[in-house]
Design a protein around this motif. Sequence first.
Motif, PDB file in Angstrom:
ATOM      1  N   ASP A  17      -1.701  19.621 -15.453  1.00 23.35           N
ATOM      2  CA  ASP A  17      -1.607  20.941 -14.832  1.00 23.35           C
ATOM      3  C   ASP A  17      -2.789  21.214 -13.909  1.00 23.35           C
ATOM      4  O   ASP A  17      -3.229  22.344 -13.756  1.00 23.35           O
ATOM      5  N   PHE A  18      -3.323  20.148 -13.286  1.00 23.43           N
ATOM      6  CA  PHE A  18      -4.392  20.327 -12.313  1.00 23.43           C
ATOM      7  C   PHE A  18      -3.809  20.788 -10.984  1.00 23.43           C
ATOM      8  O   PHE A  18      -2.597  20.904 -10.828  1.00 23.43           O
ATOM      9  N   ASN A  19      -4.690  21.016 -10.024  1.00 26.00           N
ATOM     10  CA  ASN A  19      -4.260  21.358  -8.675  1.00 26.00           C
ATOM     11  C   ASN A  19      -3.904  20.058  -7.944  1.00 26.00           C
ATOM     12  O   ASN A  19      -4.781  19.300  -7.558  1.00 26.00           O
ATOM     13  N   ASP A  20      -2.607  19.790  -7.782  1.00 21.76           N
ATOM     14  CA  ASP A  20      -2.129  18.537  -7.198  1.00 21.76           C
ATOM     15  C   ASP A  20      -1.597  18.775  -5.791  1.00 21.76           C
ATOM     16  O   ASP A  20      -0.760  19.663  -5.580  1.00 21.76           O
ATOM     17  N   VAL A  21      -2.071  17.965  -4.819  1.00 27.49           N
ATOM     18  CA  VAL A  21      -1.724  18.181  -3.407  1.00 27.49           C
ATOM     19  C   VAL A  21      -1.488  16.837  -2.718  1.00 27.49           C
ATOM     20  O   VAL A  21      -1.740  15.777  -3.274  1.00 27.49           O
ATOM     21  N   TRP A  36      -0.692  11.119  -5.262  1.00 30.06           N
ATOM     22  CA  TRP A  36      -1.128  12.438  -4.821  1.00 30.06           C
ATOM     23  C   TRP A  36      -2.610  12.617  -5.146  1.00 30.06           C
ATOM     24  O   TRP A  36      -3.203  11.855  -5.902  1.00 30.06           O
ATOM     25  N   GLY A  37      -3.184  13.660  -4.551  1.00 34.94           N
ATOM     26  CA  GLY A  37      -4.563  14.010  -4.840  1.00 34.94           C
ATOM     27  C   GLY A  37      -4.618  15.081  -5.911  1.00 34.94           C
ATOM     28  O   GLY A  37      -3.802  16.000  -5.931  1.00 34.94           O
ATOM     29  N   THR A  38      -5.594  14.967  -6.811  1.00 34.92           N
ATOM     30  CA  THR A  38      -5.766  15.920  -7.906  1.00 34.92           C
ATOM     31  C   THR A  38      -7.168  16.508  -7.874  1.00 34.92           C
ATOM     32  O   THR A  38      -8.148  15.784  -7.705  1.00 34.92           O
ATOM     33  N   ASP A  39      -7.240  17.818  -8.015  1.00 33.42           N
ATOM     34  CA  ASP A  39      -8.521  18.514  -8.136  1.00 33.42           C
ATOM     35  C   ASP A  39      -8.592  19.088  -9.543  1.00 33.42           C
ATOM     36  O   ASP A  39      -7.901  20.050  -9.867  1.00 33.42           O
ATOM     37  N   ASN A  40      -9.438  18.484 -10.398  1.00 29.27           N
ATOM     38  CA  ASN A  40      -9.528  18.956 -11.776  1.00 29.27           C
ATOM     39  C   ASN A  40     -10.568  20.058 -11.968  1.00 29.27           C
ATOM     40  O   ASN A  40     -10.770  20.542 -13.084  1.00 29.27           O
ATOM     41  N   GLY A  41     -11.246  20.440 -10.868  1.00 29.28           N
ATOM     42  CA  GLY A  41     -12.212  21.527 -10.932  1.00 29.28           C
ATOM     43  C   GLY A  41     -13.553  21.168 -11.533  1.00 29.28           C
ATOM     44  O   GLY A  41     -14.437  22.016 -11.631  1.00 29.28           O
ATOM     45  N   GLU A  42     -13.728  19.903 -11.936  1.00 29.83           N
ATOM     46  CA  GLU A  42     -14.970  19.478 -12.579  1.00 29.83           C
ATOM     47  C   GLU A  42     -15.872  18.796 -11.557  1.00 29.83           C
ATOM     48  O   GLU A  42     -15.931  17.577 -11.456  1.00 29.83           O
ATOM     49  N   GLN A  43     -16.570  19.589 -10.780  1.00 23.94           N
ATOM     50  CA  GLN A  43     -17.434  19.055  -9.736  1.00 23.94           C
ATOM     51  C   GLN A  43     -18.674  18.384 -10.342  1.00 23.94           C
ATOM     52  O   GLN A  43     -19.065  18.712 -11.466  1.00 23.94           O
ATOM     53  N   PRO A  44     -19.293  17.411  -9.658  1.00 21.51           N
ATOM     54  CA  PRO A  44     -19.057  17.091  -8.243  1.00 21.51           C
ATOM     55  C   PRO A  44     -17.943  16.082  -7.998  1.00 21.51           C
ATOM     56  O   PRO A  44     -17.472  15.945  -6.875  1.00 21.51           O
ATOM     57  N   SER A  45     -17.501  15.333  -9.012  1.00 23.15           N
ATOM     58  CA  SER A  45     -16.441  14.332  -8.813  1.00 23.15           C
ATOM     59  C   SER A  45     -15.113  14.904  -9.285  1.00 23.15           C
ATOM     60  O   SER A  45     -14.522  14.434 -10.257  1.00 23.15           O
ATOM     61  N   LEU A  47     -12.269  15.299  -7.347  1.00 23.62           N
ATOM     62  CA  LEU A  47     -11.082  14.847  -6.623  1.00 23.62           C
ATOM     63  C   LEU A  47     -10.749  13.406  -6.994  1.00 23.62           C
ATOM     64  O   LEU A  47     -11.610  12.520  -6.941  1.00 23.62           O
ATOM     65  N   SER A  48      -9.503  13.163  -7.370  1.00 26.91           N
ATOM     66  CA  SER A  48      -9.070  11.809  -7.724  1.00 26.91           C
ATOM     67  C   SER A  48      -7.669  11.565  -7.191  1.00 26.91           C
ATOM     68  O   SER A  48      -6.935  12.502  -6.874  1.00 26.91           O
ATOM     69  N   LEU A  49      -7.314  10.302  -7.087  1.00 27.82           N
ATOM     70  CA  LEU A  49      -5.954   9.910  -6.714  1.00 27.82           C
ATOM     71  C   LEU A  49      -5.200   9.490  -7.962  1.00 27.82           C
ATOM     72  O   LEU A  49      -5.703   8.715  -8.773  1.00 27.82           O
ATOM     73  N   ARG A  50      -3.990   9.995  -8.111  1.00 27.87           N
ATOM     74  CA  ARG A  50      -3.123   9.639  -9.222  1.00 27.87           C
ATOM     75  C   ARG A  50      -1.804   9.120  -8.669  1.00 27.87           C
ATOM     76  O   ARG A  50      -1.416   9.440  -7.542  1.00 27.87           O
ATOM     77  N   TYR A  51      -1.096   8.346  -9.473  1.00 30.11           N
ATOM     78  CA  TYR A  51       0.195   7.823  -9.040  1.00 30.11           C
ATOM     79  C   TYR A  51       1.080   7.619 -10.263  1.00 30.11           C
ATOM     80  O   TYR A  51       0.616   7.540 -11.408  1.00 30.11           O
TER      81      TYR A  51
END
Length: 202
Positions: A17-21, A36-45, A47-51
Motif C-alpha cells: 500500500d505504498f505510493n506506486d507510480v 513500477w516505482g514505489t515511494d515508501n516514505g522512508e527517506q533518504p532511500s 524510492l525503489s523499483l518493483r516488478y
Amino acid sequence: DCAGASTLAPVRVNTTDFNDVDPAIAAQDGQVIVAWGTDNGEQPSNLSLRYRRMRSSGEFLDAEDRILPNEGNAWMPSLSAGEGGTWHLAGVRAGETEFRIFETTIDADGDTGALFAPEPEGPGTQLGPALLVRDGARWLAWGQEENVRLASADGIETLPGLAPSLGWGPNGPLLGWTDGLQVAVRDLNRDVTTRFSEPNKQ
C-alpha cells in the motif's frame, strides 16, 4: 486483442500500500511483466523499483511484489521482452553526483542480474529511459540535460531534444522524441527522420 477487445479484466498487481507510480509493461509468449516505482516514505532511500510477473490469463507467477536490488533510490522503469521468458529492465538511480541510467536483466525465474550503466559517471542528470530489445539487438535511450542519448551496438549518439521513446515499426526500430516544438520519429535502420508537427513560427 488485436481487434481492441478486452481479454483480461483489470487486476491489481501491487501487493503493498505504498505510493506506486510510473508503471511499465511488457509481454511475450503468454506472459506479462509490470514494473513500477514505489515511494515508501522512508527517506533518504525511499524510492525503489518493483516488478511482478503474470500469465496473460491473469494468474500471477510471483506471489508478491519483487524488489529490484539497489543501494539508494531507483525509479522510472522501462521494460522490454528478451528471449526464452527473460526480460530487460532499465531505470534511473542515484549516482555519486547525478541521477544515472542503468539496465539489468530478469531471468525466466524472475531473478535479476547485475545492474550496469550504459556509460560511466559524467556531467548531466540522466532521466526518462526507453528500452527496446529485439532479435538479440538492444537500444536504450534517455534524456540528459537538453539532449536525447541513444545507446546501441553502434555506440552512443546525442540528439537535441527531450522525452525519448522506442518502438518497432515496419522497417525495424523507431526512436521518437520532442525536438523543440516538434515531435520527431526516426527510423533507425534507414536513418530517416519524420516530423509530425510544424514549429511555432510566431
